[in-house]
Design a protein around this motif. Structure first.
Motif, PDB file in Angstrom:
ATOM      1  N   ARG A  95       0.905  -1.277   0.008  1.00  0.00           N
ATOM      2  CA  ARG A  95      -0.191  -0.122  -0.031  1.00  0.00           C
ATOM      3  C   ARG A  95       0.904   1.123   0.062  1.00  0.00           C
ATOM      4  NH1 ARG A  95       0.196  -2.083   5.007  1.00  0.00           N
ATOM      5  NH2 ARG A  95      -1.762  -3.418   4.641  1.00  0.00           N
ATOM      6  N   ASP A 176      -8.762   4.115  -1.201  1.00  0.00           N
ATOM      7  CA  ASP A 176      -9.077   2.913  -0.929  1.00  0.00           C
ATOM      8  C   ASP A 176     -10.148   3.030   0.344  1.00  0.00           C
ATOM      9  OD1 ASP A 176      -8.537  -0.328  -0.994  1.00  0.00           O
ATOM     10  OD2 ASP A 176      -8.376   0.433   1.178  1.00  0.00           O
ATOM     11  N   TYR A 259      -4.109   3.537  -8.591  1.00  0.00           N
ATOM     12  CA  TYR A 259      -5.419   2.677  -9.125  1.00  0.00           C
ATOM     13  C   TYR A 259      -4.783   1.849 -10.344  1.00  0.00           C
ATOM     14  CZ  TYR A 259      -9.835   2.473 -11.522  1.00  0.00           C
ATOM     15  OH  TYR A 259     -10.753   2.112 -12.091  1.00  0.00           O
ATOM     16  N   PRO A 264      -3.454  -0.192  -3.080  1.00  0.00           N
ATOM     17  CA  PRO A 264      -4.210   0.683  -1.991  1.00  0.00           C
ATOM     18  C   PRO A 264      -3.432   1.638  -1.953  1.00  0.00           C
ATOM     19  CG  PRO A 264      -4.355  -1.571  -1.483  1.00  0.00           C
ATOM     20  CD  PRO A 264      -3.427  -1.399  -2.510  1.00  0.00           C
TER      21      PRO A 264
END
Length: 308
Positions: A95, A176, A259, A264
């Protein structure tokens, strides 16, 4: 046969550098854009190991016991997008958590506040319209979802897709939702600074106190462009047409790369100035250090609360 071997030889040496991972441990990228944001976090990376790519320094290690990569993307949209892709290509990224400063757009917000927007747009992905006798006429119709224009600037959106979703024109990309939920949970637990002692690399005058304690706000729209915005009229336009609460120069670019790669991402931004709404002058050079520290406080608590 000789020709085949020659082509294979050339292909081998022409292979892009990002083909090999520099580290296989799944990690959270803690991203900053420039030095004050980096300075507020670098001392909290435990057992750091330095990596250098294209002049960019990245540190792998842990923060609050969680595997992280601390990086400084560089300021503005191209640097942010390019280096976001590099870190995704070269590391095992779970992430992206961005920590940085921003300009306040929503009049309800104040310098020092930390904003966690739930969506990000690129306000200068736009058409510059032709002026005619009847007004400005853009070269295309961007559709009913397009925010209103500002004089000759007509938002046109960005075409974005990934392996799961065909490319389509969007004006805002959502953060997210699970990362956002965690931000809501940790927000009440973090105390922000009103006064920050001078950092060795802080600009003169940064050791000032704010008139009231800053707050953490989760939700709303953030916008980004490769512009240092310090214009009261344009600030009012962004709040009115985009519903923007803050602006910066990187987040929407990182959100687009995240994206496209299905990574995320979430963005923590503390206000260093009011993007043209400041009473006398833009206050970024005064409060950039305080804002960087406040964002870092929230990000450190957030990293500690992550499940891995």
């Amino acid at each position: 046969m000789i020709r085949f071997l020659a082509l294979a030889f050339l292909s081998f040496f022409a292979a892009p550098a990002f083909a090999q991972k520099l580290d296989e441990t799944p990690r959270t990228v803690v991203m900053t854009a420039y030095r004050p944001e980096w300075n507020a976090l670098v001392a909290h990376v435990e057992q750091p190991q330095e990596h250098r790519i294209n002049g960019m320094t990245l540190l792998t290690g842990t923060m609050s016991g969680k595997p992280v990569i601390l990086m400084m993307s560089g300021v503005s949209m191209v640097n942010a997008a390019m280096n976001s892709q590099i870190v995704i290509d070269r590391f095992a990224v779970k992430r992206i958590v961005f920590s940085g400063i921003a300009g306040g757009v929503d009049p309800a917000l104040s310098i020092g506040d930390v904003i966690v927007a739930d969506n990000w747009g690129q306000y200068l992905e736009a058409s510059f319209a032709r002026r005619t006798r009847t007004g400005y006429v853009p070269p295309e119709n961007a559709g009913p979802d397009a925010p209103a224009n500002w004089n000759f600037i007509f938002p046109r959106g960005t075409s974005v897709g990934n392996e799961a979703t065909p490319a389509k024109r969007v004006f805002r990309l959502p953060v997210d939702p699970s990362l956002l939920d965690l931000a809501r949970k940790i927000a009440p637990q973090v105390q922000l600074e009103r006064c920050v002692p001078p950092h060795p690399e802080a600009l003169p005058g940064s050791a000032l106190c704010l008139p009231k304690s800053p707050k953490i706000v989760v939700g709303g729209t953030g916008v980004s462009a490769g512009i240092f915005a310090d214009n009261a009229a344009f600030r009012q336009y962004l709040h009115r047409a985009w519903g923007a609460r803050l602006l910066d120069m990187e987040s929407a670019a990182v959100a687009q790369v995240a994206y496209a790669n299905r990574v995320p991402a979430i963005f923590f931004r503390s206000l260093s100035d009011l993007a043209g709404g400041d009473a006398t002058k833009n206050m970024e050079d005064t409060f950039e250090h305080l804002a960087s520290v406040n964002s870092a406080h929230v990000v450190r608590a957030y990293i500690a609360a992550l499940p891995d």
